[in-house]
Design an enzyme around this catalytic site. Sequence first.
Site, PDB file in Angstrom:
ATOM      1  N   TYR A 128       0.839  -1.210   0.000  1.00  0.00           N
ATOM      2  CA  TYR A 128       0.000   0.000   0.000  1.00  0.00           C
ATOM      3  C   TYR A 128       0.872   1.258   0.000  1.00  0.00           C
ATOM      4  O   TYR A 128       0.626   2.203  -0.752  1.00  0.00           O
ATOM      5  CB  TYR A 128      -0.877  -0.065   1.249  1.00  0.00           C
ATOM      6  CG  TYR A 128      -1.860   1.064   1.444  1.00  0.00           C
ATOM      7  CD1 TYR A 128      -3.046   1.100   0.713  1.00  0.00           C
ATOM      8  CD2 TYR A 128      -1.629   2.063   2.385  1.00  0.00           C
ATOM      9  CE1 TYR A 128      -3.970   2.118   0.917  1.00  0.00           C
ATOM     10  CE2 TYR A 128      -2.548   3.082   2.590  1.00  0.00           C
ATOM     11  CZ  TYR A 128      -3.723   3.101   1.857  1.00  0.00           C
ATOM     12  OH  TYR A 128      -4.633   4.106   2.065  1.00  0.00           O
ATOM     13  N   LYS A 132       0.989   4.068  -2.869  1.00  0.00           N
ATOM     14  CA  LYS A 132       0.640   5.457  -2.576  1.00  0.00           C
ATOM     15  C   LYS A 132       1.788   6.407  -2.938  1.00  0.00           C
ATOM     16  O   LYS A 132       1.552   7.543  -3.348  1.00  0.00           O
ATOM     17  CB  LYS A 132       0.249   5.607  -1.099  1.00  0.00           C
ATOM     18  CG  LYS A 132      -1.084   4.926  -0.736  1.00  0.00           C
ATOM     19  CD  LYS A 132      -2.203   5.348  -1.657  1.00  0.00           C
ATOM     20  CE  LYS A 132      -3.590   5.077  -1.092  1.00  0.00           C
ATOM     21  NZ  LYS A 132      -4.656   5.368  -2.079  1.00  0.00           N
TER      22      LYS A 132
HETATM   23  N1  LIG Z   1      -9.996   6.141   5.290  1.00  0.00           N
HETATM   24  C1  LIG Z   1      -8.801   6.630   5.572  1.00  0.00           C
HETATM   25  O1  LIG Z   1      -8.501   7.042   6.712  1.00  0.00           O
HETATM   26  C2  LIG Z   1      -7.772   6.727   4.472  1.00  0.00           C
HETATM   27  C3  LIG Z   1      -6.455   7.094   4.839  1.00  0.00           C
HETATM   28  C4  LIG Z   1      -5.506   7.244   3.839  1.00  0.00           C
HETATM   29  C5  LIG Z   1      -5.861   7.028   2.512  1.00  0.00           C
HETATM   30  N2  LIG Z   1      -7.131   6.660   2.190  1.00  0.00           N
HETATM   31  C6  LIG Z   1      -7.431   6.423   0.785  1.00  0.00           C
HETATM   32  O2  LIG Z   1      -8.657   7.039   0.433  1.00  0.00           O
HETATM   33  C7  LIG Z   1      -9.324   6.255  -0.563  1.00  0.00           C
HETATM   34  C8  LIG Z   1     -10.725   5.919  -0.107  1.00  0.00           C
HETATM   35  O3  LIG Z   1     -10.666   5.129   1.064  1.00  0.00           O
HETATM   36  P1  LIG Z   1     -11.957   4.754   1.930  1.00  0.00           P
HETATM   37  O4  LIG Z   1     -11.519   4.785   3.343  1.00  0.00           O
HETATM   38  O5  LIG Z   1     -13.111   5.569   1.497  1.00  0.00           O
HETATM   39  O6  LIG Z   1     -12.137   3.222   1.484  1.00  0.00           O
HETATM   40  P2  LIG Z   1     -13.474   2.327   1.391  1.00  0.00           P
HETATM   41  O7  LIG Z   1     -13.011   0.930   1.457  1.00  0.00           O
HETATM   42  O8  LIG Z   1     -14.484   2.799   2.365  1.00  0.00           O
HETATM   43  O9  LIG Z   1     -14.025   2.651  -0.080  1.00  0.00           O
HETATM   44  C9  LIG Z   1     -13.310   2.249  -1.218  1.00  0.00           C
HETATM   45  C10 LIG Z   1     -14.279   2.151  -2.385  1.00  0.00           C
HETATM   46  O10 LIG Z   1     -13.515   1.724  -3.543  1.00  0.00           O
HETATM   47  C11 LIG Z   1     -14.238   0.721  -4.220  1.00  0.00           C
HETATM   48  N3  LIG Z   1     -13.299  -0.151  -4.926  1.00  0.00           N
HETATM   49  C12 LIG Z   1     -12.386  -0.984  -4.375  1.00  0.00           C
HETATM   50  N4  LIG Z   1     -11.712  -1.639  -5.334  1.00  0.00           N
HETATM   51  C13 LIG Z   1     -12.197  -1.192  -6.528  1.00  0.00           C
HETATM   52  C14 LIG Z   1     -11.881  -1.470  -7.875  1.00  0.00           C
HETATM   53  N5  LIG Z   1     -10.957  -2.381  -8.201  1.00  0.00           N
HETATM   54  N6  LIG Z   1     -12.552  -0.803  -8.857  1.00  0.00           N
HETATM   55  C15 LIG Z   1     -13.495   0.111  -8.544  1.00  0.00           C
HETATM   56  N7  LIG Z   1     -13.850   0.404  -7.275  1.00  0.00           N
HETATM   57  C16 LIG Z   1     -13.203  -0.236  -6.277  1.00  0.00           C
HETATM   58  C17 LIG Z   1     -15.004  -0.031  -3.125  1.00  0.00           C
HETATM   59  O11 LIG Z   1     -16.126  -0.732  -3.669  1.00  0.00           O
HETATM   60  C18 LIG Z   1     -15.388   1.116  -2.187  1.00  0.00           C
HETATM   61  O12 LIG Z   1     -16.640   1.665  -2.518  1.00  0.00           O
HETATM   62  C19 LIG Z   1      -8.435   5.026  -0.798  1.00  0.00           C
HETATM   63  O13 LIG Z   1      -7.588   5.256  -1.903  1.00  0.00           O
HETATM   64  C20 LIG Z   1      -7.614   4.958   0.463  1.00  0.00           C
HETATM   65  O14 LIG Z   1      -6.389   4.284   0.257  1.00  0.00           O
HETATM   66  C21 LIG Z   1      -8.093   6.489   3.144  1.00  0.00           C
END
Ligand SMILES: NC(=O)c1ccc[n+]([C@@H]2O[C@H](COP(=O)([O-])OP(=O)(O)OC[C@H]3O[C@@H](n4cnc5c(N)ncnc54)[C@H](O)[C@@H]3O)[C@@H](O)[C@H]2O)c1
Length: 299
Positions: free
Chosen positions: A165, A169
């Site tokens: 990851y 990133k």
């Molecule tokens: N939540 C956090 O604190 C956090 C921290 C750092 C980075 N991020 C990044 O923010 C972004 C969103 O994270 P989140 O927490 O909302 O995650 P989440 O798991 O709640 O949502 C991710 C969404 O992506 C969709 N998805 C997954 N694989 C897919 C694919 N192959 N094709 C199309 N859609 C796909 C899923 O169906 C889901 O709706 C991610 O890139 C994550 O790495 C989140």
Amino acid sequence: MTGFLEGKTVAVTGGGGGIGRTVSLACAAEGANVVVADHGVSMDGSNPSSEVADAVVKEIEAAGGTAIAVAGDVSKFQTGADIVAAAVDTWGSIDGVVCVAGNLRERMLFNMSEDEFDAVIAVHLKGHFNLYRHASAVMRKQEGGGSMVGFTSAAFVGSTAQANYSAAKGGIISLTRSAALSLHRYGVRANCIAPVAKTRMSENVPFEFETGEPTAVAPMAVYLLSDAAKEITGQTYTVVGPRISVWNQPREIRSMFAPGDEWTAEGIAETLPRTIKDEEHPMLAELKVRMAQMEAKKG
Ligand SMILES: NC(=O)c1ccc[n+]([C@@H]2O[C@H](COP(=O)([O-])OP(=O)(O)OC[C@H]3O[C@@H](n4cnc5c(N)ncnc54)[C@H](O)[C@@H]3O)[C@@H](O)[C@H]2O)c1
């Protein structure tokens, strides 16, 4: 609402769940036509369903906005093409893409399988390439250019159990900076958001951390997509709750020169520790505190 994105067409990958859902809703509320692109999978990428994207389209329509769903897997090159084509065929342009889709396969580096590494690189890094590649080909030729927003993480600095990851990133930041550089002359911008928010992805983090609601992240995506940010490109912004921070740009900071044409290993060993030295890895310092928190949590 201020109509920040009035007349624009925007695609949001991962736009059906977590942070992406709030980005889809906010873009529509600001006047954009939205392609809600979501594979509707569980966090490890299993059990795909079109219902997740369809549900957000319904939500947008119920609020008076316009949206369509694309349920494909963003790790596939063709899905990037399909998402862009859906926007162009339906509304005539693609003015913004926001790549929020993400998965997780956590494991210590020495135990990580090839599949666990590949699956995370495929959805995050390749997923960004697939969207940037197809969207920029249209954006560079259209009046008004376009804006691409990647989703990275502070974990790009390093992560103990998420080397896949973290690498993805970091790659997203380099990809986005390259996009900013190569597309600048066509009026196409590219920036990254490093969010922290309470979603299913962050609920198992085993230590205390600063966090906020997913809705707090969406306004930054709207801003970066909008003409108000037309001077902003090649940047990375952390967004967590009420805090937005800009990251520095990586640069060489100290140099040393060999007395002749090249250094010897012996010469480096003698000179480096008293001249350019090293730079502290910020995560190593935090690690001790986090390990103690994790031990305490385990009881
Ligand atoms: N939540 C956090 O604190 C956090 C921290 C750092 C980075 N991020 C990044 O923010 C972004 C969103 O994270 P989140 O927490 O909302 O995650 P989440 O798991 O709640 O949502 C991710 C969404 O992506 C969709 N998805 C997954 N694989 C897919 C694919 N192959 N094709 C199309 N859609 C796909 C899923 O169906 C889901 O709706 C991610 O890139 C994550 O790495 C989140």
